[in-house]
Write a protein that holds these residues in place. Structure first.
Motif, PDB file in Angstrom:
ATOM      1  N   ASP A  56       3.429 -66.609 106.534  1.00 30.09           N
ATOM      2  CA  ASP A  56       3.292 -67.653 107.548  1.00 30.09           C
ATOM      3  C   ASP A  56       4.144 -68.835 107.087  1.00 30.09           C
ATOM      4  O   ASP A  56       3.646 -69.881 106.681  1.00 30.09           O
ATOM      5  N   GLY A  57       5.458 -68.631 107.127  1.00 32.61           N
ATOM      6  CA  GLY A  57       6.426 -69.621 106.670  1.00 32.61           C
ATOM      7  C   GLY A  57       7.809 -69.190 107.090  1.00 32.61           C
ATOM      8  O   GLY A  57       7.978 -68.133 107.701  1.00 32.61           O
ATOM      9  N   GLU A  58       8.807 -69.991 106.740  1.00 34.42           N
ATOM     10  CA  GLU A  58      10.161 -69.702 107.201  1.00 34.42           C
ATOM     11  C   GLU A  58      11.172 -70.375 106.287  1.00 34.42           C
ATOM     12  O   GLU A  58      10.843 -70.811 105.184  1.00 34.42           O
ATOM     13  N   ASP A  59      12.431 -70.458 106.763  1.00 37.22           N
ATOM     14  CA  ASP A  59      13.502 -71.067 105.971  1.00 37.22           C
ATOM     15  C   ASP A  59      13.262 -72.535 105.679  1.00 37.22           C
ATOM     16  O   ASP A  59      13.692 -73.038 104.650  1.00 37.22           O
ATOM     17  N   ARG A  60      12.629 -73.222 106.605  1.00 32.67           N
ATOM     18  CA  ARG A  60      12.433 -74.664 106.439  1.00 32.67           C
ATOM     19  C   ARG A  60      11.336 -74.925 105.410  1.00 32.67           C
ATOM     20  O   ARG A  60      10.218 -74.419 105.550  1.00 32.67           O
ATOM     21  N   PRO A  61      11.605 -75.716 104.372  1.00 30.10           N
ATOM     22  CA  PRO A  61      10.598 -75.953 103.337  1.00 30.10           C
ATOM     23  C   PRO A  61       9.350 -76.618 103.902  1.00 30.10           C
ATOM     24  O   PRO A  61       9.419 -77.473 104.783  1.00 30.10           O
ATOM     25  N   SER A  62       8.209 -76.218 103.379  1.00 27.88           N
ATOM     26  CA  SER A  62       6.941 -76.833 103.731  1.00 27.88           C
ATOM     27  C   SER A  62       6.012 -76.724 102.524  1.00 27.88           C
ATOM     28  O   SER A  62       6.263 -75.942 101.601  1.00 27.88           O
ATOM     29  N   ILE A  63       4.960 -77.514 102.535  1.00 26.70           N
ATOM     30  CA  ILE A  63       4.000 -77.487 101.441  1.00 26.70           C
ATOM     31  C   ILE A  63       2.933 -76.433 101.749  1.00 26.70           C
ATOM     32  O   ILE A  63       2.285 -76.470 102.787  1.00 26.70           O
ATOM     33  N   SER A  64       2.813 -75.483 100.842  1.00 28.40           N
ATOM     34  CA  SER A  64       1.832 -74.419 101.003  1.00 28.40           C
ATOM     35  C   SER A  64       0.994 -74.340  99.734  1.00 28.40           C
ATOM     36  O   SER A  64       1.506 -73.969  98.678  1.00 28.40           O
ATOM     37  N   PRO A  65      -0.292 -74.745  99.786  1.00 32.45           N
ATOM     38  CA  PRO A  65      -1.130 -74.744  98.580  1.00 32.45           C
ATOM     39  C   PRO A  65      -1.124 -73.374  97.901  1.00 32.45           C
ATOM     40  O   PRO A  65      -1.044 -72.354  98.595  1.00 32.45           O
ATOM     41  N   PRO A  66      -1.194 -73.356  96.570  1.00 35.60           N
ATOM     42  CA  PRO A  66      -1.436 -74.483  95.668  1.00 35.60           C
ATOM     43  C   PRO A  66      -0.181 -75.279  95.311  1.00 35.60           C
ATOM     44  O   PRO A  66      -0.264 -76.209  94.510  1.00 35.60           O
ATOM     45  N   ASN A  67       0.995 -74.921  95.863  1.00 31.98           N
ATOM     46  CA  ASN A  67       2.206 -75.674  95.568  1.00 31.98           C
ATOM     47  C   ASN A  67       2.109 -77.071  96.171  1.00 31.98           C
ATOM     48  O   ASN A  67       1.608 -77.250  97.281  1.00 31.98           O
ATOM     49  N   LYS A  68       2.625 -78.063  95.451  1.00 34.52           N
ATOM     50  CA  LYS A  68       2.523 -79.450  95.884  1.00 34.52           C
ATOM     51  C   LYS A  68       3.854 -80.030  96.330  1.00 34.52           C
ATOM     52  O   LYS A  68       3.927 -81.212  96.678  1.00 34.52           O
ATOM     53  N   ILE A  69       4.901 -79.226  96.323  1.00 38.68           N
ATOM     54  CA  ILE A  69       6.207 -79.663  96.789  1.00 38.68           C
ATOM     55  C   ILE A  69       6.664 -78.726  97.890  1.00 38.68           C
ATOM     56  O   ILE A  69       6.244 -77.566  97.946  1.00 38.68           O
ATOM     57  N   GLY A  80       0.239 -69.512  98.559  1.00 39.70           N
ATOM     58  CA  GLY A  80       1.440 -69.924  97.864  1.00 39.70           C
ATOM     59  C   GLY A  80       2.625 -69.954  98.801  1.00 39.70           C
ATOM     60  O   GLY A  80       2.478 -69.940 100.034  1.00 39.70           O
ATOM     61  N   SER A  81       3.811 -70.023  98.220  1.00 45.67           N
ATOM     62  CA  SER A  81       5.060 -70.050  98.990  1.00 45.67           C
ATOM     63  C   SER A  81       5.868 -68.810  98.620  1.00 45.67           C
ATOM     64  O   SER A  81       6.448 -68.739  97.529  1.00 45.67           O
ATOM     65  N   PHE A  82       5.894 -67.852  99.542  1.00 47.37           N
ATOM     66  CA  PHE A  82       6.550 -66.577  99.282  1.00 47.37           C
ATOM     67  C   PHE A  82       7.610 -66.314 100.333  1.00 47.37           C
ATOM     68  O   PHE A  82       7.477 -66.705 101.494  1.00 47.37           O
ATOM     69  N   GLN A  83       8.656 -65.642  99.905  1.00 48.82           N
ATOM     70  CA  GLN A  83       9.716 -65.209 100.792  1.00 48.82           C
ATOM     71  C   GLN A  83       9.801 -63.688 100.744  1.00 48.82           C
ATOM     72  O   GLN A  83       9.413 -63.058  99.760  1.00 48.82           O
ATOM     73  N   THR A  84      10.327 -63.124 101.810  1.00 46.40           N
ATOM     74  CA  THR A  84      10.466 -61.672 101.878  1.00 46.40           C
ATOM     75  C   THR A  84      11.362 -61.337 103.056  1.00 46.40           C
ATOM     76  O   THR A  84      12.093 -62.182 103.571  1.00 46.40           O
TER      77      THR A  84
END
Length: 449
Positions: free
Chosen positions: A164-177, A205-209
């Motif tokens: 549930d994310g994409e190319d554009r950076p966003s904050i996804s817990p537990p990551n704080k940046i 977290g922040s994962f890509q695939t």
């Protein structure tokens, strides 16, 4: 130079250009190919255009999607257009296709894709269906909050697994940046893709695939991911096929590793990184993550990164780099289910000798089918798609793309859904179509390898 690898005594050629380097840095874009220095050839950038050409005043700038327009008659490539978005100058593109047989009716084909460019429509994935073997397609459903996902089936249930994310950076817990990607999510359908459950987070977290293939082995399903918090750290996830796959407790994960050794072309001092691995069962019955390698150059190209899972220790370990027809674009590897001993097929874009002679690295306009017995030594069996528009080689590399293939075996054929930038696309990476291609009798050219 030959060396014996960790893969049960199989041998492969070691790339002489590989040298020890520093740790990989995070990639600047999910699909970026950076220019590696003034003395290097053209390194094509396939991330979508940040700005698109302005549409003429006679053309509406409001993008639209068209489904199932059928066989493309202005080409010799025997392509079926599954989906088109445009006008191309409006800045909306379509990519990340996947395809699967409907587990409730094996004569139906189900496919999906992602929007990118000016919007992802809140990560809404269009689902398509074909009831005639890929000859025609129609829109079936939408799944919101699902991106870079693949299909897999267990019994009569169809699953989507992505982020549930994409190319554009966003904050996804537990990551704080802000980081690219998002948490891993799973959705399922029990009626052949008509309706879907709300995607459930199974790993924070922040994962890509990408729409990379899962594999089921000894009652366990395996899926590759990359962890943005450590750069582009390859990892594996797995769960029992008998578990509730929408329950986070059902899933285990490995550590995440960057491309070791982080190596570079001696001229560029630039590190490689990797992403979008295929999960496969190796010839030794081990579980492997075979990865696309980025930042290829004129002297270091057509390679893959091979890693192996130690499920007891929950670690993913680097095995080696291997040569093959694999440029800096997502490919797919699957094991032939009919073969009595392990045989692997891959659909991939490659850096051709002609392109390299012209100083072009990273073109995606040449799609090939290849085969291997050991995941290390690959032989191209046929060219599946190459540009027939009449472009010069350089313009073809810029404006044409047959990339990100996903495929399934269909009897004696291979059926593929392909991210396609063709006949109107503003760049080879700003893809305006998802197309379907049937490769008939693919095993006929597999003898003698």
């Amino acid at each position: 130079q030959k060396t014996t690898t960790a893969m049960a005594g199989f041998t492969a050629y070691v790339l002489p250009a590989l040298i020890l380097g520093s740790l990989c840095q995070p990639v600047s874009s999910r699909d970026a190919h950076q220019t590696l220095g003034l003395n290097h050839p053209t390194i094509l950038a396939h991330n979508h255009l940040t700005t698109s050409p302005s549409c003429p005043s006679t053309i509406s700038q409001n993008p639209v999607s068209r489904y199932g327009r059928g066989k493309m008659n202005d080409t010799s490539l025997e392509l079926v257009e599954m989906m088109w978005v445009g006008p191309e100058c409006a800045g909306l593109y379509i990519g990340s296709p996947d395809i699967i047989h409907d587990p409730t009716n094996q004569s139906n084909l189900i496919a999906g894709a992602d929007y990118f460019g000016i919007t992802t429509y809140n990560r809404t994935k269009p689902i398509l269906i074909s009831k005639d073997g890929g000859v025609s397609w129609s829109h079936l459903a939408n799944v919101k909050g699902m991106y870079w996902a693949n299909f897999f089936a267990i019994n009569q249930t169809l699953f989507l697994m992505g982020v549930d994310g994409e190319d554009r950076p966003s904050i996804s817990p537990p990551n704080k940046i802000p980081l690219k990607g998002g948490p891993v999510v799973v959705s399922k359908s029990n009626d052949g893709g008509v309706t879907w459950s709300t995607p459930v987070v199974v790993l924070q977290g922040s994962f890509q695939t990408g729409p990379t293939p899962s594999v089921i082995h000894n009652g366990i399903i395996y899926r590759t991911m990359e962890d943005s918090s450590v750069g582009c750290g390859a990892l594996m996830m797995w769960a029992s096929v008998n578990a509730d796959l929408t329950n986070p407790a059902s899933w285990s994960r490995s550590n995440a590793i960057n491309a070791p050794p982080c190596v570079g072309d001696v001229d560029s001092e630039s590190s490689l990184d990797w992403q979008e691995g295929s999960a496969v069962v190796g010839p030794d019955n081990g579980i492997y993550n075979v990865l696309r390698v980025n930042h290829q150059t004129d002297t270091l190209n057509n390679i893959i990164g091979i890693t192996k899972l130690n499920i007891e220790n929950k670690t993913l370990n680097f095995v080696k780099y291997a040569n093959g027809p694999f440029s800096t674009s997502k490919f797919m590897i699957r094991q032939d289910p009919k073969a009595s001993t392990p045989v692997y097929y891959a659909l991939s874009t490659d850096n051709t000798e002609d392109a390299l002679k012209l100083g072009i690295v990273g073109a995606r306009n040449h799609l090939v089918l290849s085969m291997s017995y050991d995941l290390l030594n690959w032989k191209v069996l046929q060219t599946v798609l190459q540009d027939d528009t009449g472009f010069t080689p350089l313009d073809s590399a810029k404006y044409t793309g047959f990339e990100y293939p996903s495929f399934q075996f269909d009897g004696e054929d291979i059926i593929a859904a392909i991210r396609t930038g063709y006949r109107g696309s503003v760049s080879g990476g700003s893809t305006n179509r998802i197309t379907f291609k049937r490769i008939q009798g693919f095993r006929n050219g597999s003898s003698g390898i």
